[in-house]
Design a protein around this motif. Structure first.
Motif, mmCIF file in Angstrom:
data_model
loop_
_atom_site.group_PDB
_atom_site.id
_atom_site.type_symbol
_atom_site.label_atom_id
_atom_site.label_comp_id
_atom_site.label_asym_id
_atom_site.label_seq_id
_atom_site.Cartn_x
_atom_site.Cartn_y
_atom_site.Cartn_z
ATOM 1 N N ASP A 88 103.678 10.129 40.809
ATOM 2 C CA ASP A 88 103.085 9.064 39.997
ATOM 3 C C ASP A 88 101.727 9.495 39.431
ATOM 4 O O ASP A 88 101.395 9.198 38.285
ATOM 5 N N VAL A 89 100.951 10.217 40.237
ATOM 6 C CA VAL A 89 99.678 10.743 39.734
ATOM 7 C C VAL A 89 99.963 11.723 38.595
ATOM 8 O O VAL A 89 99.297 11.741 37.562
ATOM 9 N N ASP A 90 100.994 12.511 38.794
ATOM 10 C CA ASP A 90 101.414 13.476 37.796
ATOM 11 C C ASP A 90 101.769 12.797 36.470
ATOM 12 O O ASP A 90 101.375 13.232 35.389
ATOM 13 N N SER A 124 108.087 12.143 27.595
ATOM 14 C CA SER A 124 109.078 11.898 28.652
ATOM 15 C C SER A 124 108.553 12.494 29.965
ATOM 16 O O SER A 124 107.730 13.419 29.956
ATOM 17 N N HIS A 125 109.011 11.919 31.048
ATOM 18 C CA HIS A 125 108.567 12.375 32.371
ATOM 19 C C HIS A 125 109.583 11.869 33.396
ATOM 20 O O HIS A 125 110.082 10.751 33.266
ATOM 21 N N PRO A 126 109.884 12.679 34.427
ATOM 22 C CA PRO A 126 110.919 12.263 35.385
ATOM 23 C C PRO A 126 110.614 10.945 36.097
ATOM 24 O O PRO A 126 111.527 10.249 36.537
ATOM 25 N N SER A 127 109.345 10.583 36.193
ATOM 26 C CA SER A 127 109.003 9.370 36.941
ATOM 27 C C SER A 127 108.775 8.154 36.027
ATOM 28 O O SER A 127 108.434 7.070 36.500
ATOM 29 N N ASP A 179 92.599 3.792 33.012
ATOM 30 C CA ASP A 179 93.538 3.402 34.066
ATOM 31 C C ASP A 179 95.005 3.410 33.642
ATOM 32 O O ASP A 179 95.575 2.387 33.269
ATOM 33 N N PHE A 180 95.620 4.564 33.793
ATOM 34 C CA PHE A 180 97.042 4.697 33.435
ATOM 35 C C PHE A 180 97.942 4.604 34.662
ATOM 36 O O PHE A 180 99.085 5.007 34.639
ATOM 37 N N SER A 181 97.401 4.015 35.739
ATOM 38 C CA SER A 181 98.168 4.025 36.992
ATOM 39 C C SER A 181 99.354 3.057 36.975
ATOM 40 O O SER A 181 100.185 3.084 37.868
ATOM 41 N N ASP A 182 99.423 2.181 35.973
ATOM 42 C CA ASP A 182 100.581 1.275 35.889
ATOM 43 C C ASP A 182 101.547 1.679 34.780
ATOM 44 O O ASP A 182 102.454 0.914 34.436
ATOM 45 N N CYS A 183 101.349 2.888 34.196
ATOM 46 C CA CYS A 183 102.193 3.250 33.057
ATOM 47 C C CYS A 183 103.655 3.375 33.498
ATOM 48 O O CYS A 183 103.955 3.736 34.628
ATOM 49 N N LEU A 184 104.532 3.014 32.599
ATOM 50 C CA LEU A 184 105.970 3.058 32.878
ATOM 51 C C LEU A 184 106.713 2.884 31.569
ATOM 52 O O LEU A 184 106.119 2.487 30.568
ATOM 53 N N GLN A 185 108.007 3.181 31.616
ATOM 54 C CA GLN A 185 108.815 2.989 30.433
ATOM 55 C C GLN A 185 109.294 1.546 30.376
ATOM 56 O O GLN A 185 109.588 0.954 31.403
#
Ligand code: PMP
Length: 733
Positions: A32-34, A113-116, A189-195
């Protein structure tokens, strides 16, 4: 070193003579940090300013550490100067700049794109249903939360999967947007980023914009204007934006409630609590379509409900009534929901006609494509009518095998009367007290609900009324009630015969609807049928309300009683709203009716109606709706049983599958009916977005018979809302 505001552990380090840096410590997983770092790195090429990531003195970009026993990761970022949005004053041009920033993030991340990236978390609006039912001590707050989830369930969640998707910031709130001179100068603060659906991001920002002083639905349009200067919103995105913004407030409120239960003194968790509830209170009752127009800077058209109501009074017969004190102007239906012209959704718990859901696409398509091909009468060969007859008969036991097609339940009962008379040579019928069988002359004559009601003149000599087999309020209430009420049928037949009359048939609903959602006691139909047949009559099951899987344990209501009628009458759900009715009977009765006089119905059994009926049967089967009615009906009844325990006003809860009733009484001993209270409950539930209605001879039974596609969450919500409403109504009566 100084801790920065906000929920995350961010520490500002200002070494003398060197540039300030931020130490970020998180217990998020490495992947997630990644993800977070990858998004920021992507945005550095063309996105809004984001903090630079810095290596440590040892040249690494992350260090592992132990923070109060929790394995954590520490990172350094260059301090990004600027004022958090919530500390700045929000001008129109700042709103525009914020909207543009969110749009730019989306444009810039379009190829990311990112696996997480496909993860979810507690702030994800697409899965916010997980917060539904969060315990909340205040009734008014509970009402707002339920309404917020209701808007999401009825409007937002069904449309979200079709909205453009992409990588989201996930929390573009008023602490994470930095401003200077009325412009955005940084995004944190991108700690909640998601698709997810892109509109989710804008909805979150909108929810925070509306928490700022002086920002209202009337003044927030520049925010979407700014966003749309980068990327235009599709119509569905426009529709879901407001409900999603409300859902963000609801999510914040729920997370806050969960946290308060866990750690009420936490220093950084409750900074938005007060503005969240205040904003929710302002927005929750705004009709969604009106909100949409305001947000997009459109003017609201004058309301046309009043015009229609006036025109109705002028053009239509006064004997036709409207539901509710303030009549609803419904313009759209989907699944278990009806939508008012102003966008307000209602969970429809009373419409047992739209059995497989309002406007089910499969049924709509079947009607439309057949209507485009051919619609004509049944005097030509067409395979729809034979296929449909075959499918209907396959749902019935032997010897029910011959079909007649008409256009309504009334016509079907009218025809059933003619069949019964032709088969027996007798004229008279038995009906159950409180019953309604239709609007034609003979059906009214067979409906105590009408002939004993306002404007009625009692039964004609050929109609004999048997007592309602009601175990709650009737004469027989014990385990032998079925046999007791069946004896009453025998008694009434005896009295009729003593007057020289003879019985053609017995018309019975297999669960009583207008009678007050009354299940028939065990043994009743078997005993009653025996008496009727012994007297030479035939037995007619009126399945107009309860057939087609609604009762859950069986496809037809009569199957619950282990009997086989001679004639089955079908209507309402058979066409999911398309005017269709049917009668199915035995070969012997059909032959007796073949007297030389032709039976013909111009529209009955036309190719379009049959295509529609076939589609309804397909959907019931393919979507497992009978089983769904069984499972969800059990869940509903269990919830209602809980309400009976909690509220004296609830005298009885009953039913099978998704055909349920709640009988309200002022006194559980005398069973004094609580009709005004029942009406008050129905109106209060309407105000909370749930349609119910009252029935029964004493108008004190709340009836529940939703489209079978209703879901468990809607049922649980209804039970929770009823709990509060019953409390209010009990307190004020
Ligand atoms: N039978 C029953 C049990 C009904 O509830 C109704 C309608 N409420 C009818 C017959 C008549 O059906 P329709 O209104 O389609 O003519």
């Amino acid at each position: 070193m100084r801790r920065l505001p906000g929920e995350n552990l961010n520490v500002l380090i200002e070494p003398t003579g060197r540039e300030p840096v931020v130490l970020k410590v998180t217990d998020d997983s490495q992947i997630d940090v990644d993800l977070e770092e990858a998004v920021m790195s992507h945005l550095r090429g063309g996105g809004p300013p984001v903090p630079d990531s810095l290596p440590t003195r040892d040249g690494v970009d992350r260090v592992s550490c132990d923070l109060e026993g929790v394995a954590s990761t520490g990172r350094l970022q260059r301090f990004l100067a600027g004022t958090p949005w919530r500390e700045a004053s929000t001008s129109a041009s700042l709103l525009e700049s914020i909207g543009r920033t969110v749009g730019t993030v989306h444009r810039c991340l379009a190829d990311f794109s990112h696996p997480s990236a496909s993860r979810t978390h507690q702030w994800d609006l697409a899965t916010a249903w997980n917060h539904r039912g969060t315990p909340c001590p205040e009734a008014d707050h509970r009402r707002m939360l339920e309404m917020g989830f209701h808007l999401a369930a009825a409007i937002a969640w069904p449309l979200l999967p079709g909205c453009p998707m992409g990588m989201l910031h996930g929390d573009a709130n008023d602490e994470n947007i930095l401003v200077a001179d009325g412009e955005v100068v940084g995004l944190l603060d991108f700690s909640d980023c998601l698709q997810g659906a892109l509109v989710q991001d804008l909805a979150i920002t909108l929810a925070y914009a509306l928490q700022q002083d002086g920002i209202t639905l009337e003044t927030v349009a520049p925010l979407v204007g700014g966003y749309e200067s980068v990327r235009s919103l599709e119509p569905d995105e426009q529709t879901v934006l407001f409900p999603l913004a409300v859902l963000r407030l609801v999510t914040s409120a729920c997370v806050g409630l969960q946290r308060r239960a866990h750690d009420p003194g936490h220093g950084t968790w409750y900074s938005h609590e007060e503005t969240t509830w205040r904003t929710l209170a302002r927005l929750i009752d705004v009709p969604p379509e009106q909100a949409r127009r305001l947000i997009f800077g459109e003017s609201n058209p004058p309301g046309d409900a009043r015009t229609i109501a006036a025109e109705r009074t002028h053009r239509l017969a006064p004997s036709l009534s409207l539901s509710y004190r303030e009549p609803l102007h419904i313009t759209r239906g989907r699944g278990a929901y009806l939508h008012e012209a102003d966008g307000r959704p209602f969970l429809d718990l009373v419409n047992n006609v739209c059995h497989v859901g309002h406007c089910h696409p499969r049924v709509v398509e079947a009607i439309a494509s057949q209507a485009a091909e051919l619609n004509t009468n049944s005097r030509y060969l067409h395979e729809n009518i034979t296929r449909y007859a075959g499918r209907l008969v396959a749902t019935l036991p032997d010897p029910l095998e011959v079909c007649f097609f008409v256009n309504s339940g009334s016509e079907a009962n009218e025809l059933a009367l003619r069949l019964a008379r032709a088969a027996t040579g007798s004229e008279d019928v038995l009906v159950i007290d409180g019953a309604y069988h239709g609007n034609t002359g003979n059906c009214i004559a067979m409906s105590p609900y009408k002939f004993n009601g306002p404007g009625g003149h009692g039964p004609p000599p050929w109609v004999h009324v048997v007592p309602m087999p009601d175990r709650y309020r009737g004469e027989c209430r014990d385990a032998e009630a079925g046999a007791g009420y069946a004896l009453e049928v025998g008694r009434v037949i005896g009295e009729a015969c003593a007057k020289g009359r003879s019985i053609a048939g017995f018309f019975a609903e297999t669960m009583l609807s207008c009678g007050g959602q009354v299940p028939l006691p065990d043994g009743y139909l078997a005993g009653a049928f025996e008496h009727v047949r012994r007297a030479g009559g035939v037995c007619v099951a009126d399945e107009v309300q309860v057939g087609f899987g609604r009762v859950g344990d069986a496809f037809w209501g009569f199957e619950l009683a282990g009997v086989v009628p001679d004639i089955v009458v079908m209507g309402k759900p058979i066409g999911n709203g398309h005017p269709l009715g049917a009668v199915v009977t035995t070969r012997a009765i059909a032959d007796a009716f073949d007297t030389g006089m032709e039976f013909f119905s111009t529209f009955g059994g036309n190719p379009v109606s049959c295509a529609c009926g076939l589609a309804v049967l397909d959907v019931i089967e393919e979507e497992g709706l009978q089983e769904r009615a069984r499972v969800l009906g059990g869940r509903f009844l269990e919830g209602l049983a809980g309400l009976k325990q909690a509220h004296e006003l609830v005298g009885d809860v009953r039913g099978r599958g998704l055909f349920l009733g709640i009988e309200l009484v002022r006194n559980r001993e005398t069973l004094e009916p609580a009709a005004d209270e029942a009406t008050a409950v129905v109106n209060a539930m309407k105000d909370r977005g749930v349609l119910l209605s009252t029935d029964g001879p004493l108008h004190n039974v709340i009836k529940i018979k939703p489209p079978l596609v209703v879901d468990a969450a809607a049922i649980d919500m209804t039970v929770r809302l009823l709990d509060d409403v019953l409390q209010d109504v009990s307190a004020s009566s």
